[in-house]
Design an enzyme around this catalytic site. Structure first.
Site, PDB file in Angstrom:
ATOM      1  N   SER A 143      -8.269  -4.777 -10.097  1.00 50.58           N
ATOM      2  CA  SER A 143      -6.847  -4.767  -9.774  1.00 50.58           C
ATOM      3  C   SER A 143      -6.221  -6.029 -10.346  1.00 50.58           C
ATOM      4  O   SER A 143      -6.934  -7.000 -10.654  1.00 50.58           O
ATOM      5  CB  SER A 143      -6.672  -4.747  -8.249  1.00 50.58           C
ATOM      6  OG  SER A 143      -5.330  -4.959  -7.868  1.00 50.58           O
ATOM      7  N   TYR A 156      -8.539  -6.833   0.775  1.00 54.20           N
ATOM      8  CA  TYR A 156      -8.437  -6.126  -0.500  1.00 54.20           C
ATOM      9  C   TYR A 156      -8.486  -7.105  -1.676  1.00 54.20           C
ATOM     10  O   TYR A 156      -9.270  -6.927  -2.616  1.00 54.20           O
ATOM     11  CB  TYR A 156      -7.145  -5.321  -0.553  1.00 54.20           C
ATOM     12  CG  TYR A 156      -6.973  -4.529  -1.832  1.00 54.20           C
ATOM     13  CD1 TYR A 156      -7.586  -3.295  -1.990  1.00 54.20           C
ATOM     14  CD2 TYR A 156      -6.213  -5.027  -2.891  1.00 54.20           C
ATOM     15  CE1 TYR A 156      -7.451  -2.574  -3.167  1.00 54.20           C
ATOM     16  CE2 TYR A 156      -6.073  -4.314  -4.073  1.00 54.20           C
ATOM     17  CZ  TYR A 156      -6.682  -3.087  -4.204  1.00 54.20           C
ATOM     18  OH  TYR A 156      -6.543  -2.384  -5.375  1.00 54.20           O
TER      19      TYR A 156
END
Length: 301
Positions: A143, A156
């Site tokens: 990401s 996350y």
């Protein structure tokens, strides 16, 4: 890897979102597809759709957090196809909340799926991919959060930073050993998927810090609008195909990611404190707030 005809691709988290976009694109380029997912109904639907599109697709229920489940997936894949050429460690989950308030179950769940899912996939599939001697590639879904820890999103962001470190280590190992296995990390920003609904796949015994992710209608509507404004998963898949085809380690998408990376990392090069950015409570005045890296990426400033 320039040619995909007849190659076998294994895709975790493959029943929806980015994983399903990978399946359609690489399938249309000639790959045989093994989809793995924890949601049986979605998996059956995804396999049916792929087959209707003329793609050789099969599905297996798998929990990437469980090494035994991933080893079972590998065994069944090798039994069916003999060899695996592309491994997409793509399954991922997300939860938001203050770092100190999220429960041990929140932290454990995100890391079990996002980090151990990658490790379990590598351990189960890579030895055979190295042994068969043909061109092969491992694609790990990271990401833009791999490069910056946003407030209210610590499990996350930290998990995706770990995926970056794992991928870089693996890339060096594969190159140093002169194997034919490439490594790519996919680094999207916001993507229009259902990751904001990750709670639907939480272990039943988990105790989350808050039920707002699924029980607070206003919070859910805000999440839907925010996530829905992201890039199409098809855009991520196209960029990834190009990265694999050209043996590139990083796969970025869209035209705003350089602004994000610059905003996140330039302070580090100067030895400055990191930018302050949060999705949670912010008591600063408007005058005290500077644009966050993701805001700069959105605006192109």
């Amino acid at each position: 890897m320039r040619e995909f005809e007849g190659r076998t691709a294994v895709i975790t988290g493959g029943a929806s979102g980015i994983g399903l976009a990978f399946a359609y694109l690489f399938g249309r380029n000639g790959c045989r597809i093994m989809l793995a997912d924890i949601e049986s109904t979605a998996l059956d639907s995804a396999v049916e759709g792929l087959r209707k599109a003329g793609i050789a697709a099969f599905g297996e229920i798998a929990d990437v957090a469980d090494p035994v489940s991933v080893e079972r997936l590998a065994a069944r894949t090798f039994d069916r196809f003999g060899k695996v050429h592309l491994l997409f460690n793509n399954a991922g989950v997300s939860i938001t909340g203050p770092t100190w308030r999220m429960s041990p179950d929140d932290w454990r769940w995100v890391w079990d799926v996002n980090v151990w899912g990658v490790v379990n996939g590598i351990r189960a599939f890579l030895p055979a991919m190295m042994a068969h001697g043909e061109e092969a590639h491992i694609i790990n879904t990271g990401s833009l959060a791999s490069f910056f820890g946003n407030g209210d999103h610590a499990p996350y962001c930290s998990s995706k930073a770990a995926v970056l470190g794992i991928s870089q280590s693996l890339y060096s190992e594969m190159r140093a050993m002169k194997t034919r296995v490439g490594v790519t990390i996919v680094c999207p920003g916001m993507v229009a998927t259902r990751i904001h609904q990750s709670w639907r796949n939480r272990p039943d015994a988990d105790r989350p810090w808050s039920d707002r992710e699924y029980a607070d209608l206003a919070f859910r509507e805000g999440s839907e609008a925010f996530q829905g404004a992201g890039l199409s998963p098809d855009v991520i898949a196209e960029a990834t195909l190009d990265a694999v085809r050209n043996d590139r380690f990083y796969s970025f998408s869209g035209d705003r990611w350089p602004f994000f990376i610059r905003g996140a990392l330039e302070p580090t090069l100067r030895g400055d404190n990191p930018p302050v950015a949060t999705w949670g409570e912010d008591r600063r005045s408007e005058e005290e707030r500077a644009p966050a890296p993701w805001a700069a990426a959105a605006s192109g400033a």
